[in-house]
Design an enzyme around this catalytic site. Structure first.
Site, mmCIF file in Angstrom:
data_model
loop_
_atom_site.group_PDB
_atom_site.id
_atom_site.type_symbol
_atom_site.label_atom_id
_atom_site.label_comp_id
_atom_site.label_asym_id
_atom_site.label_seq_id
_atom_site.Cartn_x
_atom_site.Cartn_y
_atom_site.Cartn_z
ATOM 1 C CB ALA A 39 -0.929 -0.014 1.205
ATOM 2 C CG HIS A 46 -3.723 -9.035 -0.977
ATOM 3 N ND1 HIS A 46 -3.233 -8.187 -0.035
ATOM 4 C CD2 HIS A 46 -3.273 -10.280 -0.629
ATOM 5 C CE1 HIS A 46 -2.496 -8.864 0.845
ATOM 6 N NE2 HIS A 46 -2.505 -10.134 0.501
ATOM 7 C CB CYS A 69 -19.596 -15.194 -10.292
ATOM 8 S SG CYS A 69 -20.661 -16.484 -9.596
ATOM 9 C CB CYS A 102 -23.470 -14.863 -11.128
ATOM 10 S SG CYS A 102 -22.744 -15.489 -12.644
ATOM 11 C CB CYS A 157 -24.067 -19.730 -11.765
ATOM 12 S SG CYS A 157 -23.057 -18.792 -10.603
ATOM 13 C CB SER A 166 5.161 -3.997 1.815
ATOM 14 O OG SER A 166 4.521 -4.994 2.605
ATOM 15 C CG ASN A 223 7.967 0.427 4.355
ATOM 16 O OD1 ASN A 223 7.082 0.523 3.502
ATOM 17 N ND2 ASN A 223 7.701 0.274 5.637
HETATM 18 P P1 NAD Z 1 0.482 -1.453 5.204
HETATM 19 O O1 NAD Z 1 -0.530 -0.396 5.350
HETATM 20 O O2 NAD Z 1 0.558 -2.520 6.209
HETATM 21 O O3 NAD Z 1 1.953 -0.793 5.165
HETATM 22 C C1 NAD Z 1 2.286 0.229 4.312
HETATM 23 C C2 NAD Z 1 3.741 0.601 4.575
HETATM 24 O O4 NAD Z 1 4.092 1.578 3.613
HETATM 25 C C3 NAD Z 1 3.972 1.211 5.955
HETATM 26 O O5 NAD Z 1 4.979 0.472 6.620
HETATM 27 C C4 NAD Z 1 4.439 2.655 5.659
HETATM 28 O O6 NAD Z 1 5.552 3.035 6.434
HETATM 29 C C5 NAD Z 1 4.848 2.582 4.227
HETATM 30 N N1 NAD Z 1 4.582 3.797 3.465
HETATM 31 C C6 NAD Z 1 3.453 4.530 3.422
HETATM 32 N N2 NAD Z 1 3.582 5.549 2.556
HETATM 33 C C7 NAD Z 1 4.831 5.454 2.030
HETATM 34 C C8 NAD Z 1 5.556 6.209 1.083
HETATM 35 N N3 NAD Z 1 5.020 7.258 0.481
HETATM 36 N N4 NAD Z 1 6.814 5.820 0.776
HETATM 37 C C9 NAD Z 1 7.382 4.743 1.392
HETATM 38 N N5 NAD Z 1 6.744 3.993 2.294
HETATM 39 C C10 NAD Z 1 5.472 4.335 2.604
HETATM 40 O O7 NAD Z 1 0.288 -2.020 3.745
HETATM 41 P P2 NAD Z 1 0.712 -3.407 3.111
HETATM 42 O O8 NAD Z 1 2.056 -3.812 3.598
HETATM 43 O O9 NAD Z 1 0.456 -3.297 1.679
HETATM 44 O O10 NAD Z 1 -0.311 -4.477 3.708
HETATM 45 C C11 NAD Z 1 -1.636 -4.244 4.113
HETATM 46 C C12 NAD Z 1 -2.748 -4.547 3.101
HETATM 47 O O11 NAD Z 1 -3.267 -3.336 2.624
HETATM 48 C C13 NAD Z 1 -2.455 -5.300 1.868
HETATM 49 O O12 NAD Z 1 -3.184 -6.454 1.943
HETATM 50 C C14 NAD Z 1 -3.038 -4.464 0.710
HETATM 51 O O13 NAD Z 1 -3.792 -5.297 -0.138
HETATM 52 C C15 NAD Z 1 -3.973 -3.523 1.392
HETATM 53 N N6 NAD Z 1 -4.150 -2.173 0.865
HETATM 54 C C16 NAD Z 1 -3.964 -1.887 -0.464
HETATM 55 C C17 NAD Z 1 -4.126 -0.578 -0.933
HETATM 56 C C18 NAD Z 1 -3.935 -0.288 -2.396
HETATM 57 O O14 NAD Z 1 -4.273 -1.092 -3.249
HETATM 58 N N7 NAD Z 1 -3.380 0.877 -2.742
HETATM 59 C C19 NAD Z 1 -4.443 0.434 -0.031
HETATM 60 C C20 NAD Z 1 -4.638 0.103 1.328
HETATM 61 C C21 NAD Z 1 -4.480 -1.213 1.761
HETATM 62 ZN ZN ZN Z 2 -21.631 -17.275 -11.598
#
Ligand code: NAD
Ligand code: ZN
Length: 257
Positions: A28, A127, A135, A160, A163, A201, A226
């Protein structure tokens, strides 16, 4: 940027230069600079709705939970489609153009890597994706728009056409099993890369929490970019606790890409 950070940027660029099969793993945090909050940021959709309350079990069992989930989905998709890829997403595209990228594993559901230009066949969405509907019974995939229209018109538990199974966004919810093919491909790529780069992450949820380890055990170098420290920082060859956009932009400039 301090001299210490500059030295780390140069070290990361050297590792990429030397690598032949790079796996990039994103969470994220790579999309927060595109305006999509991660789970830890204040404000935004995730503070209005806690996604952990929307477990897969509840979605299946409760019509009320489905209604709330679909309403959240309508708000979320507006935010996701309004967002634009940022320099970190573009830097990953630059790595692909340089012939370095073996695979991009993402936990994100926002589709921003593909919109930036990363080839579809190099992306593994662990994810799933919020950009499509699926569906739960027959697996038929639907475009988001017509289903969202049905929801906006009051059908808060759309089914759906083929189905009559329950429709749900093509994301992996809490409590839903992980997609088998994507998991296998991610593990295989992590084992076979020579450089594993984590961008944005927290590395706390599985399987994110095991892939950097697998790569490292199989001899790959590890770079972690990160904002906050992670549990694997001590294992990494280079750790940069800074903004993903600026850092990746500097790394690809350093590489002349
Ligand atoms: P998380 O929220 O657990 O961690 C995000 C990490 O990114 C944090 O440790 C933070 O320090 C770091 N971070 C935030 N902004 C940053 C930046 N600009 N530069 C560098 N680092 C930065 O997210 P995760 O590890 O992806 O896991 C949690 C779940 O969140 C996943 O399952 C994901 O599917 C879901 N998610 C996805 C989205 C998306 O699709 N954009 C948004 C929110 C949550
Ligand atoms: Zn279906």
């Amino acid at each position: 940027m301090s001299e210490a950070v500059q030295a780390k940027i140069a070290a990361a660029a050297d590792l990429i230069e030397a690598a032949k099969r790079v796996v990039v793993f994103t969470g994220a945090g790579i999309s927060t600079e595109s305006g999509i909050p991660d789970f830890r940021s204040p404000g935004g959709i995730w503070s209005k709705f806690d996604p952990r309350e929307f477990t897969f079990q509840r979605f299946i069992e409760s019509e009320e939970a489905r209604a709330t989930t679909w309403k959240m989905g309508l708000e979320m998709i507006k935010m996701l489609t309004a967002a634009k890829p940022n320099p970190a997403h573009h830097a990953v595209v630059a790595l692909e153009k340089a012939g370095k990228l073996a695979c991009l594993i993402t936990q994100n559901i926002d589709g921003l890597h593909q919109r930036a230009g990363t080839s579809e066949d190099l992306v593994v969405e662990l994810h799933g994706t919020a950009l499509y509907i699926k569906c739960l019974d027959c697996g038929k995939r639907y475009e988001r728009e017509p289903i969202d229209k049905r929801v906006a018109d009051g059908d808060l538990s759309p089914r759906c056409d083929d189905c009559n199974g329950l429709l749900k966004s093509a994301t992996i919810s809490f409590g839903q099993s992980m997609p088998q093919a994507e998991m296998e491909r991610s593990y295989q790529q992590s084992e076979n890369c020579d450089l594993f780069i984590v961008i944005g992450s927290s590395l706390v949820v599985q399987p994110a929490a095991s892939m950097p380890l697998i790569a490292k055990r199989n001899g790959a170098a590890l770079i972690i970019i990160n904002r906050d420290p992670t549990q694997f920082d001590r294992l990494a060859d280079v750790v940069i606790n800074a903004s993903a956009g600026e850092t990746m932009d500097r790394i690809v400039s350093e590489l002349g890409l």
